[in-house]
Design an enzyme around this catalytic site. Structure first.
Site, PDB file in Angstrom:
ATOM      1  N   LYS A 112     -33.543  90.144  37.735  1.00 45.63           N
ATOM      2  CA  LYS A 112     -32.875  91.099  36.821  1.00 45.63           C
ATOM      3  C   LYS A 112     -32.417  90.345  35.579  1.00 45.63           C
ATOM      4  O   LYS A 112     -32.015  89.186  35.660  1.00 45.63           O
ATOM      5  CB  LYS A 112     -31.662  91.745  37.515  1.00 45.63           C
ATOM      6  CG  LYS A 112     -31.077  92.945  36.788  1.00 45.63           C
ATOM      7  CD  LYS A 112     -32.026  94.140  36.716  1.00 45.63           C
ATOM      8  CE  LYS A 112     -31.783  95.160  37.753  1.00 45.63           C
ATOM      9  NZ  LYS A 112     -32.578  96.367  37.698  1.00 45.63           N
ATOM     10  N   GLY A 230     -26.908 115.079  37.899  1.00 45.64           N
ATOM     11  CA  GLY A 230     -27.742 114.361  36.920  1.00 45.64           C
ATOM     12  C   GLY A 230     -29.031 115.137  36.730  1.00 45.64           C
ATOM     13  O   GLY A 230     -29.630 115.613  37.703  1.00 45.64           O
ATOM     14  N   GLY A 232     -31.483 113.938  34.300  1.00 43.88           N
ATOM     15  CA  GLY A 232     -32.277 113.099  33.402  1.00 43.88           C
ATOM     16  C   GLY A 232     -33.642 112.891  34.027  1.00 43.88           C
ATOM     17  O   GLY A 232     -34.163 113.766  34.727  1.00 43.88           O
TER      18      GLY A 232
HETATM   19  P1  NAD Z   1     -31.205 109.350  32.472  1.00 47.42           P
HETATM   20  O1  NAD Z   1     -30.444 108.686  31.390  1.00 47.42           O
HETATM   21  O2  NAD Z   1     -32.556 109.893  32.177  1.00 47.42           O
HETATM   22  O3  NAD Z   1     -30.363 110.548  33.104  1.00 47.42           O
HETATM   23  C1  NAD Z   1     -29.029 110.416  33.484  1.00 47.42           C
HETATM   24  C2  NAD Z   1     -28.465 111.806  33.725  1.00 47.42           C
HETATM   25  O4  NAD Z   1     -27.114 111.692  34.176  1.00 47.42           O
HETATM   26  C3  NAD Z   1     -28.421 112.700  32.474  1.00 47.42           C
HETATM   27  O5  NAD Z   1     -28.801 114.006  32.829  1.00 47.42           O
HETATM   28  C4  NAD Z   1     -26.949 112.667  32.090  1.00 47.42           C
HETATM   29  O6  NAD Z   1     -26.543 113.829  31.402  1.00 47.42           O
HETATM   30  C5  NAD Z   1     -26.327 112.607  33.458  1.00 47.42           C
HETATM   31  N1  NAD Z   1     -24.933 112.191  33.413  1.00 47.42           N
HETATM   32  C6  NAD Z   1     -24.334 111.286  32.611  1.00 47.42           C
HETATM   33  N2  NAD Z   1     -23.017 111.250  32.846  1.00 47.42           N
HETATM   34  C7  NAD Z   1     -22.778 112.147  33.823  1.00 47.42           C
HETATM   35  C8  NAD Z   1     -21.618 112.573  34.498  1.00 47.42           C
HETATM   36  N3  NAD Z   1     -20.422 112.070  34.200  1.00 47.42           N
HETATM   37  N4  NAD Z   1     -21.753 113.505  35.466  1.00 47.42           N
HETATM   38  C9  NAD Z   1     -22.953 114.013  35.764  1.00 47.42           C
HETATM   39  N5  NAD Z   1     -24.086 113.672  35.154  1.00 47.42           N
HETATM   40  C10 NAD Z   1     -23.987 112.734  34.189  1.00 47.42           C
HETATM   41  O7  NAD Z   1     -31.273 108.254  33.644  1.00 47.42           O
HETATM   42  P2  NAD Z   1     -32.290 108.202  34.855  1.00 47.42           P
HETATM   43  O8  NAD Z   1     -33.437 107.340  34.482  1.00 47.42           O
HETATM   44  O9  NAD Z   1     -32.519 109.566  35.381  1.00 47.42           O
HETATM   45  O10 NAD Z   1     -31.443 107.353  35.915  1.00 47.42           O
HETATM   46  C11 NAD Z   1     -30.445 107.957  36.731  1.00 47.42           C
HETATM   47  C12 NAD Z   1     -30.016 106.956  37.798  1.00 47.42           C
HETATM   48  O11 NAD Z   1     -31.165 106.550  38.553  1.00 47.42           O
HETATM   49  C13 NAD Z   1     -29.412 105.650  37.283  1.00 47.42           C
HETATM   50  O12 NAD Z   1     -28.468 105.223  38.248  1.00 47.42           O
HETATM   51  C14 NAD Z   1     -30.590 104.699  37.277  1.00 47.42           C
HETATM   52  O13 NAD Z   1     -30.182 103.356  37.348  1.00 47.42           O
HETATM   53  C15 NAD Z   1     -31.286 105.140  38.546  1.00 47.42           C
HETATM   54  N6  NAD Z   1     -32.695 104.761  38.631  1.00 47.42           N
HETATM   55  C16 NAD Z   1     -33.597 105.200  37.714  1.00 47.42           C
HETATM   56  C17 NAD Z   1     -34.925 104.861  37.849  1.00 47.42           C
HETATM   57  C18 NAD Z   1     -35.953 105.385  36.895  1.00 47.42           C
HETATM   58  O14 NAD Z   1     -37.147 105.198  37.163  1.00 47.42           O
HETATM   59  N7  NAD Z   1     -35.580 106.064  35.829  1.00 47.42           N
HETATM   60  C19 NAD Z   1     -35.355 104.031  38.915  1.00 47.42           C
HETATM   61  C20 NAD Z   1     -34.406 103.589  39.839  1.00 47.42           C
HETATM   62  C21 NAD Z   1     -33.071 103.968  39.683  1.00 47.42           C
END
Ligand code: NAD
Length: 426
Positions: A112, A230, A232
């Site tokens: 990392k 969430g 996203g």
């Molecule tokens: P993203 O930025 O696309 O989406 C994050 C979402 O969380 C958004 O909808 C945002 O509005 C929401 N959010 C933010 N603050 C919030 C709150 N206080 N309450 C509720 N919702 C809230 O991020 P992502 O890529 O979807 O990642 C989400 C999680 O998954 C993170 O913990 C990330 O580390 C983990 N993750 C992502 C991936 C990947 O491939 N994208 C892989 C492994 C782990």
């Protein structure tokens, strides 16, 4: 648990080791040596990057790369750009990457990286120069068979593209022939050797796990209600693939709040609404993010922030199971409360491993110079996720432990077994 993430990773490893110890009775000294080695990364690099800012001044940025363990293959893990990054955080995250890669059996260790910066304060040019400086600094420490970085918090496909370009230039300047710079980074744009299916891989991988979990819980998809915090990348793709299979996605949320639709929603319509209005919260009936977590649903999917289920609300969780699609949504203090109440936990290192698994497929495609269709990628992801779930479930039953401990036991055992095979542990 302490507030130091690396200390937490070590405490967790010690707990797992105490449960695994019996299976290594005849090789106790080597087992203990392997566990001791796994408590610290193989190496942690740290530097100050100098970056020319738009005003002509030079600014310094603290940067790290932690390489935890490569017994099973090259170090693998993202690079985050965040103002809170520190040495102990990247050490812990690289340790968890070692376990995550072992969970689905992909041939990688854990790494990392991070840079202390708020990227929103940088212009595009400054962001590019910072990304290039980081890649140049790392150029003699990474490589397709050494350490393979990827995007993480606040880093993107564009940033990977700059890093690939700088890495190739840095090696060329040193007179090194690098035949495969693309295989050194994953999460690249499709045009630059990225993989089909990467965007949805994490969410879809979680749904492959969901399909197997509901069978074990005796639930039927059409009668199974799901709440997702969430919306996203991860939350949306989980919602879409779950709804496509007939599950009732009754609530999703973003930072502005949640929305509830009795009987289940159409996630594509919810996304269109979010794009139009800036939030999904008024798509159906409004609920708060706190209410969402405590709803009477079958499956709860935290897919946003860390530590949202904690000592203060764990006893109020009514879901039968939690699938941790975000990283670290449940605190160590909440775990025993949930387990006591019979809530099954599918931990992040299993639930969201679809992302790194398709990153592995990207690397395989880069190394062979031959690219798979979307269908081929997904058909290779599914069996790996299902096998990882099945192995966890067997360990869970056999050792009478919770889903998190069962997953860690499987992963740590896989790494330790390779270290013992390789020897040289004294
Ligand atoms: P993203 O930025 O696309 O989406 C994050 C979402 O969380 C958004 O909808 C945002 O509005 C929401 N959010 C933010 N603050 C919030 C709150 N206080 N309450 C509720 N919702 C809230 O991020 P992502 O890529 O979807 O990642 C989400 C999680 O998954 C993170 O913990 C990330 O580390 C983990 N993750 C992502 C991936 C990947 O491939 N994208 C892989 C492994 C782990």
């Amino acid at each position: 648990m302490s507030s130091n993430p690396h200390q937490n990773a070590v405490t967790q490893l010690e707990q797992v080791a105490s449960l695994l110890s019996d299976s290594y009775q005849d090789r106790q000294a080597e087992f203990e040596a392997a566990i001791d080695k796994l408590k610290e990364p193989d190496q942690v690099f740290e530097t100050e990057l100098s970056v020319k800012m738009d005003d002509g001044k030079t600014k310094k940025f603290q940067a790290f790369r932690s390489e935890h363990n490569n017994a099973r293959g090259p170090y693998k893990g993202g690079i985050r750009f965040h103002h809170d990054v520190n040495r102990d955080e990247v050490k812990a995250l690289s340790t968890w990457m070692t376990w995550k890669c072992a969970v689905t059996g992909i041939p990688y260790g854990g790494g990392k990286g991070g840079v202390v910066v708020n990227p929103r304060e940088l212009s595009v040019g400054e962001l590019e120069r910072l990304s290039r400086a980081y890649s140049r600094w790392l150029s003699d420490k990474i490589g397709p068979w050494v350490d393979v970085p990827a995007p993480d918090v606040n880093t993107t496909g564009q940033i990977m593209a700059w890093m690939v370009d700088e890495y190739q230039q840095a090696l060329a300047e040193k007179g090194l022939i690098q035949e495969n710079p693309w295989g050194t980074f994953t999460g690249k744009p499709l045009e630059l050797g990225g993989s089909e299916g990467r965007e949805e891989a994490t969410g879809l991988g979680g749904v492959f796990v969901l399909d197997k979990l509901v069978v074990e819980l005796g639930l039927k998809p059409k009668q199974t209600t799901i709440a997702i915090q969430g919306f996203g990348n991860v939350g949306y793709w989980f919602a879409k693939h779950a709804a496509d299979r007939g599950y009732q996605v009754v609530t999703v949320s973003d930072s502005k709040g949640g929305t509830y639709v009795e009987g289940g929603m159409n996630p594509e319509k919810a996304l269109a609404h979010k794009r139009k209005t800036g939030t999904v919260s008024d798509f159906g009936k409004k609920i708060s993010n706190e209410e969402l977590l405590e709803l009477e649903v079958d499956i709860l999917v935290p897919a946003a922030l860390e530590n949202v289920i904690h000592e203060g609300n764990a006893a109020n969780i009514k879901a039968k199971a939690i699938i941790e699609m975000g990283n670290g949504p449940v605190t160590p203090e909440a775990d025993p409360i949930l387990t006591k109440n019979g809530v099954v936990i599918i931990p992040d290192i299993l639930a969201n491993a679809g992302g790194v698994t398709v990153s592995y497929f990207e690397w395989v495609q880069n190394l062979q110079g031959y690219y798979w269709t979307h269908e081929e990628v997904i058909s290779k992801l599914q069996p790996l996720m299902e096998k990882a779930f099945a192995e966890m479930w067997v360990t869970k039953k056999e050792h009478q432990v919770d889903g998190r401990m069962a997953t860690y036991m499987t992963a740590v055992k896989r790494v330790v077994d390779v270290m013992l095979l390789r020897g040289n542990l004294s």
